[in-house]
Design a protein around this motif. Structure first.
Motif, PDB file in Angstrom:
ATOM      1  N   PRO A 114     -74.368 -41.112 -17.603  1.00  0.00           N
ATOM      2  CA  PRO A 114     -75.549 -40.815 -18.307  1.00  0.00           C
ATOM      3  C   PRO A 114     -75.086 -39.330 -19.064  1.00  0.00           C
ATOM      4  N   LEU A 115     -75.936 -39.068 -20.245  1.00  0.00           N
ATOM      5  CA  LEU A 115     -76.053 -37.980 -20.864  1.00  0.00           C
ATOM      6  C   LEU A 115     -77.142 -36.940 -20.525  1.00  0.00           C
ATOM      7  N   VAL A 116     -76.939 -36.140 -19.673  1.00  0.00           N
ATOM      8  CA  VAL A 116     -77.989 -35.317 -19.004  1.00  0.00           C
ATOM      9  C   VAL A 116     -77.591 -34.026 -18.550  1.00  0.00           C
ATOM     10  N   ASN A 117     -78.091 -32.876 -18.957  1.00  0.00           N
ATOM     11  CA  ASN A 117     -77.783 -31.463 -18.216  1.00  0.00           C
ATOM     12  C   ASN A 117     -76.288 -31.383 -18.446  1.00  0.00           C
ATOM     13  N   MET A 118     -75.683 -31.546 -19.470  1.00  0.00           N
ATOM     14  CA  MET A 118     -74.154 -31.479 -19.807  1.00  0.00           C
ATOM     15  C   MET A 118     -73.886 -29.959 -19.877  1.00  0.00           C
ATOM     16  N   ALA A 119     -74.783 -29.476 -20.509  1.00  0.00           N
ATOM     17  CA  ALA A 119     -74.697 -27.701 -20.783  1.00  0.00           C
ATOM     18  C   ALA A 119     -73.913 -27.146 -19.566  1.00  0.00           C
ATOM     19  N   TRP A 120     -74.190 -27.591 -18.485  1.00  0.00           N
ATOM     20  CA  TRP A 120     -73.605 -26.951 -17.285  1.00  0.00           C
ATOM     21  C   TRP A 120     -72.356 -27.612 -16.879  1.00  0.00           C
ATOM     22  N   TYR A 121     -71.458 -28.511 -17.277  1.00  0.00           N
ATOM     23  CA  TYR A 121     -70.587 -29.110 -17.040  1.00  0.00           C
ATOM     24  C   TYR A 121     -69.202 -28.539 -17.642  1.00  0.00           C
ATOM     25  N   ASN A 122     -68.211 -28.610 -16.945  1.00  0.00           N
ATOM     26  CA  ASN A 122     -66.812 -27.997 -17.660  1.00  0.00           C
ATOM     27  C   ASN A 122     -65.868 -29.361 -17.519  1.00  0.00           C
ATOM     28  N   ASN A 123     -66.251 -30.332 -16.672  1.00  0.00           N
ATOM     29  CA  ASN A 123     -65.272 -31.481 -16.314  1.00  0.00           C
ATOM     30  C   ASN A 123     -66.187 -32.750 -17.034  1.00  0.00           C
ATOM     31  N   PHE A 124     -65.539 -33.554 -17.858  1.00  0.00           N
ATOM     32  CA  PHE A 124     -66.212 -34.616 -18.343  1.00  0.00           C
ATOM     33  C   PHE A 124     -65.402 -35.830 -18.093  1.00  0.00           C
ATOM     34  N   MET A 125     -66.245 -36.953 -18.109  1.00  0.00           N
ATOM     35  CA  MET A 125     -65.569 -38.662 -18.023  1.00  0.00           C
ATOM     36  C   MET A 125     -65.504 -38.829 -16.541  1.00  0.00           C
ATOM     37  N   TRP A 126     -65.483 -40.082 -16.235  1.00  0.00           N
ATOM     38  CA  TRP A 126     -65.409 -40.539 -14.589  1.00  0.00           C
ATOM     39  C   TRP A 126     -64.144 -39.791 -14.300  1.00  0.00           C
ATOM     40  N   SER A 127     -63.185 -39.872 -15.073  1.00  0.00           N
ATOM     41  CA  SER A 127     -61.658 -39.437 -14.503  1.00  0.00           C
ATOM     42  C   SER A 127     -61.374 -38.108 -14.677  1.00  0.00           C
ATOM     43  N   GLY A 128     -62.195 -37.406 -15.364  1.00  0.00           N
ATOM     44  CA  GLY A 128     -62.067 -35.733 -15.677  1.00  0.00           C
ATOM     45  C   GLY A 128     -61.115 -35.620 -16.575  1.00  0.00           C
ATOM     46  N   ARG A 129     -60.892 -36.788 -17.557  1.00  0.00           N
ATOM     47  CA  ARG A 129     -59.644 -36.616 -18.593  1.00  0.00           C
ATOM     48  C   ARG A 129     -60.091 -35.697 -19.683  1.00  0.00           C
ATOM     49  N   ILE A 130     -61.196 -34.884 -19.665  1.00  0.00           N
ATOM     50  CA  ILE A 130     -61.556 -33.919 -20.606  1.00  0.00           C
ATOM     51  C   ILE A 130     -62.272 -32.710 -20.095  1.00  0.00           C
ATOM     52  N   THR A 131     -61.732 -31.494 -20.114  1.00  0.00           N
ATOM     53  CA  THR A 131     -62.152 -30.527 -19.500  1.00  0.00           C
ATOM     54  C   THR A 131     -62.481 -29.500 -20.831  1.00  0.00           C
ATOM     55  N   GLY A 132     -63.367 -28.611 -20.392  1.00  0.00           N
ATOM     56  CA  GLY A 132     -63.944 -27.556 -21.612  1.00  0.00           C
ATOM     57  C   GLY A 132     -65.098 -27.318 -22.040  1.00  0.00           C
ATOM     58  N   THR A 133     -65.695 -27.921 -22.994  1.00  0.00           N
ATOM     59  CA  THR A 133     -66.630 -27.636 -23.824  1.00  0.00           C
ATOM     60  C   THR A 133     -67.097 -29.118 -24.157  1.00  0.00           C
ATOM     61  N   LEU A 134     -68.435 -29.090 -24.597  1.00  0.00           N
ATOM     62  CA  LEU A 134     -69.225 -30.443 -25.099  1.00  0.00           C
ATOM     63  C   LEU A 134     -68.408 -30.579 -26.368  1.00  0.00           C
ATOM     64  N   GLU A 135     -67.921 -29.611 -26.985  1.00  0.00           N
ATOM     65  CA  GLU A 135     -67.337 -29.720 -28.481  1.00  0.00           C
ATOM     66  C   GLU A 135     -66.169 -30.394 -28.269  1.00  0.00           C
ATOM     67  N   ASP A 136     -65.561 -29.952 -27.225  1.00  0.00           N
ATOM     68  CA  ASP A 136     -64.212 -30.932 -26.856  1.00  0.00           C
ATOM     69  C   ASP A 136     -64.331 -32.529 -26.680  1.00  0.00           C
ATOM     70  N   VAL A 137     -65.468 -32.692 -26.007  1.00  0.00           N
ATOM     71  CA  VAL A 137     -65.773 -34.174 -25.547  1.00  0.00           C
ATOM     72  C   VAL A 137     -66.186 -34.605 -27.094  1.00  0.00           C
ATOM     73  N   MET A 138     -67.057 -34.084 -27.810  1.00  0.00           N
ATOM     74  CA  MET A 138     -67.400 -34.850 -29.043  1.00  0.00           C
ATOM     75  C   MET A 138     -66.310 -34.862 -29.804  1.00  0.00           C
ATOM     76  N   PHE A 139     -65.218 -33.920 -29.960  1.00  0.00           N
ATOM     77  CA  PHE A 139     -64.013 -34.238 -30.804  1.00  0.00           C
ATOM     78  C   PHE A 139     -63.385 -35.516 -30.338  1.00  0.00           C
ATOM     79  N   ALA A 140     -63.315 -35.541 -28.995  1.00  0.00           N
ATOM     80  CA  ALA A 140     -62.668 -36.851 -28.348  1.00  0.00           C
ATOM     81  C   ALA A 140     -63.151 -38.084 -28.854  1.00  0.00           C
ATOM     82  N   GLU A 141     -64.637 -38.021 -28.824  1.00  0.00           N
ATOM     83  CA  GLU A 141     -65.387 -39.159 -28.787  1.00  0.00           C
ATOM     84  C   GLU A 141     -65.186 -39.607 -30.566  1.00  0.00           C
TER      85      GLU A 141
END
Length: 351
Positions: A114-141
């Motif tokens: 789910p995409l929810v309250n991600m402003a408070w995340y620094n680890n993303f995806m089930w496997s934690g394969r992306i760390t950093g910011t939401l900008e990093d996640v969107m670039f990968a997507e």
């Protein structure tokens, strides 16, 4: 004579300048800002952290404005970002808390987080394969999930105009497009479910909901260690004893990122906000109901796994949580208080 000579020199210089200008190679509008007049007037977006939430960090190079968020929402729903007719919304439905009812074929069977309250995340995806910011996640997507055709995007005049107006350039790159998308992701904040109102003293939980709350947030259920108060995720990687043999590649989790055997089977704690709206649970969607999830933690955890989270091995839990049938129902009743109707019906998030 001297005056005529000066005129001749002036004429020659003028001709040379005109020749130089006419021979200069035309500039490519996709690689410069020649058609862009710079950033226009925008309305600053006032960010605030909801009551009891930690402080979110907004990147200095992507300050929030109402118009940029609107652009991010437009991109979120636009199928032109993909090459197969999909949009971000294809896998993230607002009615389901920006999750979906089936696993992802692109991700080899991983459940759509789910995409929810991600402003408070620094680890993303089930496997934690992306760390950093939401900008990093969107670039990968954009570059890996959608493989967005930016040559095509740069022929869409509407987007060139919008990026010029809100970011000061009409040369749209993956790095640039990631920014408004991240801004829209950042404002997908769930903060007003029954549990939130209970914490603020605005609403009481029922007898069963309160009993479930007490199971969740005490050593009786031990849920709170990974699903911390308010945010309902610690955003860290854990092996919860789901598997003892990792039959599928996706079952290996964080190990696929680090190559460290101690990370085998570890996954990022899922956010439990709006969890009752989902129809598949765990990284591979193997459980179909909340009752099945509770039963797993109650008696089916593989405690012999070498790197299982220590919480699963606490004294007195050798045979599971030992919850009664009533206690299991009470725990599910509390989980249902995490549904935020304001969030799933917010018109600001709709297409």
């Amino acid at each position: 004579m001297k005056l005529k000579y000066k005129y001749k020199v002036l004429i020659v210089i003028t001709i040379m300048i005109n020749l130089a200008i006419s021979c200069r190679k035309p500039e490519d509008n996709n690689n410069n800002n020649s058609s862009c007049n710079g950033i226009g007037t925008m309305i600053p977006y006032t960010w605030f952290d909801p009551a009891r939430f930690p402080k979110a960090v907004i990147p200095a190079d992507n300050q929030m404005f109402v118009e940029r968020i609107a652009l991010g929402k437009k991109l979120f729903y636009d199928t032109q970002l993909s090459n197969n007719g999909e949009s971000c919304e294809t896998c993230h439905k607002q009615s389901m808390g920006f999750s979906a009812s089936e696993v992802s074929s692109f991700d080899n069977g991983l459940q759509k987080m789910p995409l929810v309250n991600m402003a408070w995340y620094n680890n993303f995806m089930w496997s934690g394969r992306i760390t950093g910011t939401l900008e990093d996640v969107m670039f990968a997507e954009l570059t890996k999930r959608f493989t967005t055709d930016f040559n095509k995007i740069n022929t869409i005049q509407e987007y060139k105009d919008l990026f010029c107006r809100y970011y000061g350039t009409d040369n749209i790159t993956p790095e640039l497009m990631a920014k408004p998308l991240a801004q829209f992701m950042r404002v997908l904040v769930s903060k007003n479910n029954k549990y939130d109102r209970f914490l603020l003293g605005l609403e009481n939980l029922s007898i069963d909901e309160k009993a479930g709350h007490d199971i969740f947030f005490t050593e009786k259920g031990d849920c709170f260690h990974c699903h911390v108060q308010v945010l309902l995720t610690d955003n860290q990687m854990h092996n919860n004893g789901l598997d003892s043999v990792y039959k599928k590649d996706i079952d290996k989790g964080f190990y696929k990122v680090t190559g460290n055997l101690q990370d085998m089977g570890k996954f990022r704690s899922s956010n439990l906000r709006n969890v009752a709206l989902r129809t598949e649970f765990m990284h591979d969607g193997r459980f179909k109901t909340l009752e099945e999830v509770v039963n797993f933690y109650n008696k089916d955890v593989h405690r012999g796994v070498a790197n299982i989270d220590p919480v699963m091995l606490k004294p007195g839990k050798e045979n599971g949580l030992n919850l009664t049938e009533l206690e299991k129902k009470q725990l599910v009743a509390f989980l249902k208080t995490l549904t935020d109707n304001d969030f799933i019906n917010n018109p600001d998030f709709k297409q």
